[in-house]
Write a protein that holds these residues in place. Structure first.
Motif, mmCIF file in Angstrom:
data_model
loop_
_atom_site.group_PDB
_atom_site.id
_atom_site.type_symbol
_atom_site.label_atom_id
_atom_site.label_comp_id
_atom_site.label_asym_id
_atom_site.label_seq_id
_atom_site.Cartn_x
_atom_site.Cartn_y
_atom_site.Cartn_z
ATOM 1 N N ILE A 1 0.723 -1.010 0.174
ATOM 2 C CA ILE A 1 -0.197 -0.019 -0.154
ATOM 3 C C ILE A 1 0.504 0.837 -0.094
ATOM 4 O O ILE A 1 0.447 2.245 -0.690
ATOM 5 N N LEU A 2 2.578 1.215 0.727
ATOM 6 C CA LEU A 2 2.780 2.649 0.714
ATOM 7 C C LEU A 2 3.252 2.636 -0.344
ATOM 8 O O LEU A 2 3.693 3.413 -1.059
ATOM 9 N N ILE A 3 3.974 1.671 -1.260
ATOM 10 C CA ILE A 3 5.251 1.541 -2.355
ATOM 11 C C ILE A 3 3.982 1.755 -3.544
ATOM 12 O O ILE A 3 3.546 3.020 -4.555
ATOM 13 N N SER A 4 2.681 1.852 -3.352
ATOM 14 C CA SER A 4 0.853 3.142 -4.865
ATOM 15 C C SER A 4 1.432 3.815 -3.966
ATOM 16 O O SER A 4 0.860 4.803 -4.863
ATOM 17 N N GLU A 5 1.121 3.985 -2.497
ATOM 18 C CA GLU A 5 0.621 5.456 -1.768
ATOM 19 C C GLU A 5 1.834 6.480 -2.796
ATOM 20 O O GLU A 5 2.118 7.439 -3.229
ATOM 21 N N ILE A 6 3.307 6.063 -2.896
ATOM 22 C CA ILE A 6 4.273 6.219 -3.840
ATOM 23 C C ILE A 6 4.207 6.474 -5.016
ATOM 24 O O ILE A 6 4.277 8.177 -5.855
ATOM 25 N N LYS A 7 3.354 5.551 -5.818
ATOM 26 C CA LYS A 7 3.810 5.415 -7.488
ATOM 27 C C LYS A 7 2.337 7.150 -7.381
ATOM 28 O O LYS A 7 2.486 7.851 -8.414
ATOM 29 N N LYS A 8 0.742 6.613 -6.673
ATOM 30 C CA LYS A 8 0.398 7.878 -7.205
ATOM 31 C C LYS A 8 0.787 9.473 -7.160
ATOM 32 O O LYS A 8 0.731 10.295 -7.074
ATOM 33 N N TYR B 1 13.646 2.604 0.532
ATOM 34 C CA TYR B 1 12.732 3.937 0.253
ATOM 35 C C TYR B 1 12.259 4.642 0.944
ATOM 36 O O TYR B 1 12.207 6.230 0.538
ATOM 37 N N LEU B 2 12.983 4.191 2.164
ATOM 38 C CA LEU B 2 12.410 5.394 3.473
ATOM 39 C C LEU B 2 14.085 6.434 3.371
ATOM 40 O O LEU B 2 14.299 7.231 3.401
ATOM 41 N N LYS B 3 15.307 5.670 2.750
ATOM 42 C CA LYS B 3 16.777 6.572 2.629
ATOM 43 C C LYS B 3 16.627 7.358 1.958
ATOM 44 O O LYS B 3 16.479 8.556 1.523
ATOM 45 N N ASP B 4 15.351 7.365 0.203
ATOM 46 C CA ASP B 4 15.285 7.768 -0.731
ATOM 47 C C ASP B 4 14.106 8.537 -0.867
ATOM 48 O O ASP B 4 14.370 9.998 -1.197
ATOM 49 N N LEU B 5 12.901 8.049 0.084
ATOM 50 C CA LEU B 5 11.864 9.246 0.135
ATOM 51 C C LEU B 5 12.365 10.610 1.286
ATOM 52 O O LEU B 5 12.272 11.254 1.014
ATOM 53 N N LEU B 6 13.612 10.310 2.658
ATOM 54 C CA LEU B 6 14.515 11.062 3.558
ATOM 55 C C LEU B 6 15.378 12.026 1.730
ATOM 56 O O LEU B 6 15.298 13.300 2.238
ATOM 57 N N ALA B 7 15.693 11.737 1.066
ATOM 58 C CA ALA B 7 16.678 12.542 0.165
ATOM 59 C C ALA B 7 15.941 13.407 -0.681
ATOM 60 O O ALA B 7 15.738 14.470 -0.843
ATOM 61 N N ILE B 8 14.484 12.652 -1.264
ATOM 62 C CA ILE B 8 13.302 13.611 -1.873
ATOM 63 C C ILE B 8 12.565 14.633 -1.209
ATOM 64 O O ILE B 8 12.784 15.727 -1.408
ATOM 65 N N LYS B 9 13.137 14.582 0.434
ATOM 66 C CA LYS B 9 12.473 15.866 1.272
ATOM 67 C C LYS B 9 13.786 16.488 1.417
ATOM 68 O O LYS B 9 13.247 17.720 0.991
ATOM 69 N N SER C 1 14.355 1.265 -5.417
ATOM 70 C CA SER C 1 14.568 0.999 -4.133
ATOM 71 C C SER C 1 13.785 -0.436 -4.119
ATOM 72 O O SER C 1 12.963 -0.222 -5.063
ATOM 73 N N GLN C 2 14.151 -1.056 -3.938
ATOM 74 C CA GLN C 2 13.862 -2.852 -2.979
ATOM 75 C C GLN C 2 13.829 -2.988 -1.998
ATOM 76 O O GLN C 2 11.762 -3.168 -1.719
ATOM 77 N N SER C 3 14.251 -2.429 -0.546
ATOM 78 C CA SER C 3 14.163 -3.322 0.629
ATOM 79 C C SER C 3 12.838 -1.477 1.406
ATOM 80 O O SER C 3 13.384 -0.101 0.705
ATOM 81 N N ASN C 4 12.373 -2.018 2.313
ATOM 82 C CA ASN C 4 11.546 -0.900 2.765
ATOM 83 C C ASN C 4 12.833 0.397 3.261
ATOM 84 O O ASN C 4 12.549 1.455 3.692
ATOM 85 N N SER C 5 13.617 0.189 3.921
ATOM 86 C CA SER C 5 15.187 1.408 4.604
ATOM 87 C C SER C 5 15.380 1.642 3.524
ATOM 88 O O SER C 5 15.739 2.912 2.855
#
Length: 196
Positions: free
Chosen positions: A23-30, A104-112, A98-102
């Motif tokens: 669901i989280l990955i789906s939210e990221i895609k949206k 994704y989290l690192k990438d999201l923090l970089a995007i932030k 990315s593949q793993s949740n961690s």
């Protein structure tokens, strides 16, 4: 039965349910699709505006150097903003493989962090160049007006710029940050539960 209920202990024992990773990955895609639509619309609007301004320059042939400098500053503001905005999106796009949740989290923090740069440094530069460009551009044409109408024109333009700067811009920034922060918080919850 005891009347002394310790709510702190009950609350501490409660376990929170982590959101589903899919669901989280789906939210990221949206969010990614929404950002792509905004990127395309922003590019189209700013390019069309730049072309329109250039056509005004060609058609009306301004006489004063201030008008020409104003036009160049307005176009420069748009070009710089589009360059940074498009670069920012390409980083967002590459981070989402990315593949793993961690990861994704690192990438999201970089995007932030990139998003904060766009919201502060780039938006400030854009507004300063745009405001200065508009002020210089208007000088030649407001000179032909009476003093009252010249002041009135600058006042209305300044009010519109200030409205955008102090109301619309912070509102948009808050909305974008809230979306990204919500997804980051959910990924942090998933990571925390996986690491327990």
């Amino acid at each position: 039965m005891s009347d002394n209920i310790n709510f702190k202990d009950i609350w501490a024992k409660q376990t929170s349910v982590a959101p589903n990773s899919e669901i989280l990955i789906s939210e990221i895609k949206k969010m990614k699709q929404s950002n792509l639509r905004k990127l395309v619309l922003t590019n189209l609007l700013l390019i069309a505006t730049s072309i329109f301004i250039i056509l005004i320059w060609i058609y009306f042939q301004p006489q004063l150097i201030t008008t020409k400098i104003g036009i160049m500053l307005i176009i420069l503001a748009m070009v710089i903003f589009l360059f940074a905005y498009n670069k920012s999106y390409s980083l967002f796009k590459s981070h989402m493989n990315s593949q793993s949740n961690s990861d994704y989290l690192k990438d999201l923090l970089a995007i932030k962090a990139k998003q904060r740069f766009m919201e502060t440094t780039m938006m400030n530069l854009y507004f300063i160049l745009l405001s200065l460009g508009i002020a210089l551009y208007m000088y030649e044409y407001t000179q032909r007006m009476s003093t009252f109408w010249g002041i009135f024109t600058y006042a209305i333009t300044s009010i519109w710029i200030l409205f955008n700067w102090f109301y619309l811009r912070p509102k948009q920034i808050k909305k974008q940050r809230a979306k990204l922060d919500a997804i980051i918080a959910k990924f942090e919850m998933v990571n925390n539960q996986l690491n327990v």
